[in-house]
Design an enzyme around this catalytic site. Sequence first.
Site, short mmCIF file in Angstrom:
data_model
loop_
_atom_site.label_atom_id
_atom_site.label_comp_id
_atom_site.label_asym_id
_atom_site.label_seq_id
_atom_site.Cartn_x
_atom_site.Cartn_y
_atom_site.Cartn_z
N ARG A 221 -5.78 -4.38 1.78
CA ARG A 221 -7.14 -3.81 1.30
C ARG A 221 -8.20 -4.01 2.08
O ARG A 221 -8.05 -5.11 2.71
CB ARG A 221 -7.35 -3.99 -0.10
CG ARG A 221 -6.72 -3.26 -1.32
CD ARG A 221 -6.67 -1.88 -1.34
NE ARG A 221 -6.01 -1.29 -2.45
CZ ARG A 221 -4.83 -0.75 -2.17
NH1 ARG A 221 -4.19 -0.68 -1.19
NH2 ARG A 221 -4.22 0.06 -3.29
N HIS A 269 -4.80 4.25 6.34
CA HIS A 269 -4.23 4.04 5.24
C HIS A 269 -2.97 4.74 5.13
O HIS A 269 -2.73 5.59 4.14
CB HIS A 269 -5.08 4.15 4.08
CG HIS A 269 -4.90 3.72 3.05
ND1 HIS A 269 -5.73 2.85 1.88
CD2 HIS A 269 -3.70 3.13 2.27
CE1 HIS A 269 -5.12 2.33 1.07
NE2 HIS A 269 -3.82 2.39 1.30
P1 NAP Z 1 3.15 -7.70 -5.58
O1 NAP Z 1 4.45 -7.46 -5.48
O2 NAP Z 1 2.39 -7.83 -6.67
O3 NAP Z 1 3.10 -9.05 -4.55
C1 NAP Z 1 1.73 -9.51 -4.42
C2 NAP Z 1 1.85 -11.10 -3.82
O4 NAP Z 1 0.67 -11.71 -3.56
C3 NAP Z 1 2.71 -11.91 -4.74
O5 NAP Z 1 3.58 -12.82 -3.97
C4 NAP Z 1 1.57 -13.08 -5.17
O6 NAP Z 1 2.13 -14.17 -5.50
C5 NAP Z 1 0.58 -12.95 -4.11
N1 NAP Z 1 -0.78 -13.31 -4.54
C6 NAP Z 1 -1.44 -12.69 -5.24
N2 NAP Z 1 -2.61 -13.61 -5.52
C7 NAP Z 1 -2.51 -14.56 -4.86
C8 NAP Z 1 -3.36 -15.57 -4.55
N3 NAP Z 1 -4.68 -15.59 -5.18
N4 NAP Z 1 -2.95 -16.80 -3.54
C9 NAP Z 1 -1.82 -16.35 -3.10
N5 NAP Z 1 -0.76 -15.36 -3.33
C10 NAP Z 1 -1.17 -14.57 -3.90
O7 NAP Z 1 2.33 -6.53 -4.66
P2 NAP Z 1 3.08 -5.56 -3.51
O8 NAP Z 1 3.72 -4.43 -4.11
O9 NAP Z 1 3.80 -6.38 -2.57
O10 NAP Z 1 1.74 -5.16 -2.78
C11 NAP Z 1 0.79 -5.72 -2.11
C12 NAP Z 1 -0.52 -5.01 -1.88
O11 NAP Z 1 -0.23 -4.14 -0.94
C13 NAP Z 1 -0.93 -4.03 -2.89
O12 NAP Z 1 -1.53 -4.61 -3.79
C14 NAP Z 1 -1.83 -3.08 -2.13
O13 NAP Z 1 -3.00 -3.56 -2.11
C15 NAP Z 1 -1.09 -3.07 -0.68
N6 NAP Z 1 -0.55 -1.69 -0.50
C16 NAP Z 1 -1.01 -1.03 0.66
C17 NAP Z 1 -0.63 -0.06 1.16
C18 NAP Z 1 -0.93 0.72 2.10
O14 NAP Z 1 -0.44 1.80 2.43
N7 NAP Z 1 -1.72 0.32 2.87
C19 NAP Z 1 0.58 0.44 0.21
C20 NAP Z 1 1.14 -0.16 -0.90
C21 NAP Z 1 0.57 -1.19 -1.21
P3 NAP Z 1 3.44 -14.58 -6.63
O15 NAP Z 1 4.48 -13.77 -6.11
O16 NAP Z 1 3.19 -15.88 -6.81
O17 NAP Z 1 2.65 -13.74 -7.97
C1 GLV Z 2 -1.48 2.04 -1.67
O1 GLV Z 2 -2.51 1.64 -0.85
C2 GLV Z 2 -0.89 1.50 -2.72
O2 GLV Z 2 -1.56 0.59 -3.23
O3 GLV Z 2 0.24 1.94 -3.33
#
Ligand code: NAP
Ligand code: GLV
Length: 306
Positions: A221, A269
């Site tokens: 983000r 994005h």
């Molecule tokens: P997720 O499965 O919820 O993973 C989040 C990770 O971040 C987990 O490993 C979590 O730790 C860690 N985390 C959270 N808070 C933390 C903190 N304070 N300190 C250290 N580590 C922390 O999320 P995801 O599905 O991988 O997605 C991640 C992000 O990618 C989304 O939230 C979104 O903003 C972004 N995204 C972007 C796009 C794009 O097109 N640009 C697309 C999709 C997603 P734990 O494992 O210990 O809980």
């Molecule tokens: C895109 O940014 C998503 O959070 O899926």
Amino acid sequence: MKITFCCTDAKPEPWLQGFSAALPGAEISVWQPGAPQADYAVVWAPPQQFMDEQPGLKALFNIGAGVDALLKLRLPPHALVVRLDDAGMAVQMAEYVCHAVIRHFREFDGYEADMAAGRWGYRKPRLRSDFPIGVMGLGVLGERVAKALAQFDFPINGWSRSPKAIEGVRAFSGADQFNDFLAASRVLVNLLPLTPETADVINKDTLARLLPGAYVINVARGAHLVDDDLLAAIDSGQVAGATLDVFRTEPLPAGHAFWSQPRITLTPHTSARTLRDESIAQIARKIAALQRGEAVAGIVNPARGY
Ligand code: NAP
Ligand code: GLV
């Protein structure tokens, strides 16, 4: 069972057809103000009015992985918030980040410029061991990205809230180990959720702790990054460049300094797009499971912010 659909930026018809096919018997319609109460909602950036008018929802399915925008709203009191759990995004994110790392590491931008200018010349091969990559966030997307990068024999560091054991990844966790994680990394990849704890995490201090000549890839983000701190770190040479897919304001405003910084590569994005068919299949499976009283993956903890 009634399902309401309230997604800005998504053409509703193909979603409605997909859900009707996947959940025969369900009544699914596009939300309008004053619409009757539904059991489940499929949402992206709904207005507060939607939440206020649907107090009886059992679950809200977000058609993205990040729920930061959704959690800013007052939610229906008993609704589970369920995010997309991969649904075809992890492989896209792995492609995007590997591409950005390899383009930088192999200096392909430089070669492209040379060839365009008719120059035939070699650059000294760089050592992979000089390019340890730090992946912040080892969740659904971050773990896939870290494993994909490890295939190219880069040293990989990972940082998460809770401790992890992932083959090929040197794992750091918690605030206590953050500085050690940064000091061991030259490339920084951000795949954290945006929460009050992670906002502005890529800032002057963080960038200064990376190995010199660092490279930043932000695919999570825009509000994770302090824009001016990145620009200053590039000017000073501490950061060699960046690939940015997400921004504080999207679309990135005309005239923003990122547009004219040649060391920053921008994309709109698009690193991991929501894929409609995979998303419908996943959400439909989860609705059916909830109807049977079974647990589902991807439930958000609103207090934690992800
Ligand atoms: P997720 O499965 O919820 O993973 C989040 C990770 O971040 C987990 O490993 C979590 O730790 C860690 N985390 C959270 N808070 C933390 C903190 N304070 N300190 C250290 N580590 C922390 O999320 P995801 O599905 O991988 O997605 C991640 C992000 O990618 C989304 O939230 C979104 O903003 C972004 N995204 C972007 C796009 C794009 O097109 N640009 C697309 C999709 C997603 P734990 O494992 O210990 O809980
Ligand atoms: C895109 O940014 C998503 O959070 O899926």
